[in-house]
Every structure is written in C-alpha cells, then in structure tokens.
Enzyme design. Sequence first.
Site, PDB file in Angstrom:
ATOM      1  N   ASP A   1       0.846  -1.192   0.000  1.00 34.34           N
ATOM      2  CA  ASP A   1       0.000   0.000   0.000  1.00 34.34           C
ATOM      3  C   ASP A   1       0.883   1.244   0.000  1.00 34.34           C
ATOM      4  OD1 ASP A   1      -3.226   0.522   0.968  1.00 34.34           O
ATOM      5  OD2 ASP A   1      -1.819   2.204   1.086  1.00 34.34           O
TER       6      ASP A   1
ATOM      7  N   ASN B   1     -13.134  -3.228   1.922  1.00 28.18           N
ATOM      8  CA  ASN B   1     -14.118  -2.168   2.068  1.00 28.18           C
ATOM      9  C   ASN B   1     -15.035  -2.152   0.854  1.00 28.18           C
ATOM     10  OD1 ASN B   1     -12.891  -1.269   4.478  1.00 28.18           O
ATOM     11  ND2 ASN B   1     -11.384  -0.097   3.329  1.00 28.18           N
TER      12      ASN B   1
ATOM     13  N   HIS C   1     -10.091  -5.132  -3.574  1.00 30.43           N
ATOM     14  CA  HIS C   1      -8.777  -5.403  -3.003  1.00 30.43           C
ATOM     15  C   HIS C   1      -8.947  -5.823  -1.560  1.00 30.43           C
ATOM     16  CE1 HIS C   1      -9.772  -1.120  -2.789  1.00 30.43           C
ATOM     17  NE2 HIS C   1      -9.253  -1.143  -1.565  1.00 30.43           N
ATOM     18  N   MET C   2      -8.052  -6.703  -1.144  1.00 26.91           N
ATOM     19  CA  MET C   2      -8.019  -7.133   0.249  1.00 26.91           C
ATOM     20  C   MET C   2      -6.791  -6.520   0.897  1.00 26.91           C
ATOM     21  SD  MET C   2      -8.040 -11.009   1.660  1.00 26.91           S
ATOM     22  CE  MET C   2      -9.795 -11.181   1.368  1.00 26.91           C
ATOM     23  N   HIS C   3      -7.018  -5.801   2.003  1.00 26.50           N
ATOM     24  CA  HIS C   3      -5.899  -5.252   2.773  1.00 26.50           C
ATOM     25  C   HIS C   3      -5.378  -6.349   3.704  1.00 26.50           C
ATOM     26  CE1 HIS C   3      -6.870  -0.833   2.128  1.00 26.50           C
ATOM     27  NE2 HIS C   3      -8.046  -1.367   1.852  1.00 26.50           N
TER      28      HIS C   3
HETATM   29  P1  AMP Z   1      -9.745   1.422   0.097  1.00 29.10           P
HETATM   30  O1  AMP Z   1      -9.887   2.687   0.872  1.00 29.10           O
HETATM   31  O2  AMP Z   1     -10.174   0.196   0.822  1.00 29.10           O
HETATM   32  O3  AMP Z   1     -10.399   1.544  -1.283  1.00 29.10           O
HETATM   33  O4  AMP Z   1      -8.200   1.220  -0.129  1.00 29.10           O
HETATM   34  C1  AMP Z   1      -7.483   1.788  -1.179  1.00 29.10           C
HETATM   35  C2  AMP Z   1      -6.027   1.717  -0.792  1.00 29.10           C
HETATM   36  O5  AMP Z   1      -5.252   1.901  -1.957  1.00 29.10           O
HETATM   37  C3  AMP Z   1      -5.586   2.793   0.204  1.00 29.10           C
HETATM   38  O6  AMP Z   1      -5.078   2.171   1.383  1.00 29.10           O
HETATM   39  C4  AMP Z   1      -4.516   3.557  -0.559  1.00 29.10           C
HETATM   40  O7  AMP Z   1      -3.456   3.970   0.269  1.00 29.10           O
HETATM   41  C5  AMP Z   1      -4.069   2.559  -1.599  1.00 29.10           C
HETATM   42  N1  AMP Z   1      -3.508   3.102  -2.816  1.00 29.10           N
HETATM   43  C6  AMP Z   1      -3.998   4.125  -3.562  1.00 29.10           C
HETATM   44  N2  AMP Z   1      -3.226   4.312  -4.642  1.00 29.10           N
HETATM   45  C7  AMP Z   1      -2.223   3.393  -4.580  1.00 29.10           C
HETATM   46  C8  AMP Z   1      -1.093   3.098  -5.407  1.00 29.10           C
HETATM   47  N3  AMP Z   1      -0.831   3.782  -6.537  1.00 29.10           N
HETATM   48  N4  AMP Z   1      -0.273   2.095  -5.024  1.00 29.10           N
HETATM   49  C9  AMP Z   1      -0.522   1.410  -3.888  1.00 29.10           C
HETATM   50  N5  AMP Z   1      -1.576   1.636  -3.074  1.00 29.10           N
HETATM   51  C10 AMP Z   1      -2.411   2.620  -3.414  1.00 29.10           C
END
Ligand code: AMP
Length: 114
Positions: A31, A88, A101-103
């Site tokens: 991330d 989310n 996506h899975m965190h």
């Molecule tokens: P969500 O809020 O669950 O949609 O998570 C999206 C995640 O994507 C966030 O934790 C961001 O920090 C991450 N994110 C956004 N752009 C990028 C990127 N270019 N590379 C890696 N992570 C990203």
Amino acid sequence: MTTDCLFCKIVAGDIPADIVYQDEHVVAFRDISPQAPTHILIIPRKHVSTINGLESTDQLLAGHLVLTAQKLAREQGIDESGFRLVMNCNQEGGQTVYHIHMHLMGGRQLTVLG
Ligand code: AMP
Ligand code: ZN
C-alpha cells in the site's frame, strides 16, 4: 482491463507498484500509504469494482484472495503474531479505489475497527 482504473493500470504494469507476489489470478503490492508495518493489497487481475459485483463463478477467485493473504502473512512473519484482512465496499465502507482489493495489515497491535 478498465482503462480508467488505477489498479488495472498496476496489473498492466502501466503504473509502478512494489509488487510482492503475482500469479495467474492475483497481484499483491505494498500500500502506498501504509497503516501498519506490513500493509499489502491483494487484488484480482480481473476488474471487479466492488464486492457487490462478485458472482458465484468468482468463488475460487474470492477464496484465492484469502489464501494468498495467508501465504503472504506467513512470508512476512506476521502469521503467528496476528494480522487483519479487510475489504471495504462502497462509500460508507470506506472504499476509495473501485477495483476490489483485500488489505493485509500486521506488524503492530491493531485496535478495534471504526
Ligand atoms: P480502500 O480505501 O479500501 O479503497 O483502499 C485503497 C487503498 O489503496 C488505500 O489504502 C490507498 O493507500 C491505496 N492506494 C492508492 N493508490 C495506490 C497506489 N498507486 N499504489 C498502492 N496503493 C495505493
Ligand atoms: Zn480495475
């Protein structure tokens, strides 16, 4: 590929990412704004905007996201200490990137969910 999707561009290699694992079905990368010492996103190569868009034919894919997270947690050394998996969905779920996506988060004591 959905051309205006950030994560599709990462899958295609058009935007750089710190990729830690990839196979035929998924890509995992760090991330960009980590909320924990280990914070990895695991995404399907296939574009699906939200969890609401998953279909019964995606059952193996959905399971593969979890098993990939398990494998990465082990590789990152956080399997025994503990970790959290989060997906989310839509605005009130806190989704900001509309490619599922899975965190995978770990490496510190995580607190209760907000
Ligand atoms: P969500 O809020 O669950 O949609 O998570 C999206 C995640 O994507 C966030 O934790 C961001 O920090 C991450 N994110 C956004 N752009 C990028 C990127 N270019 N590379 C890696 N992570 C990203
Ligand atoms: Zn996408």
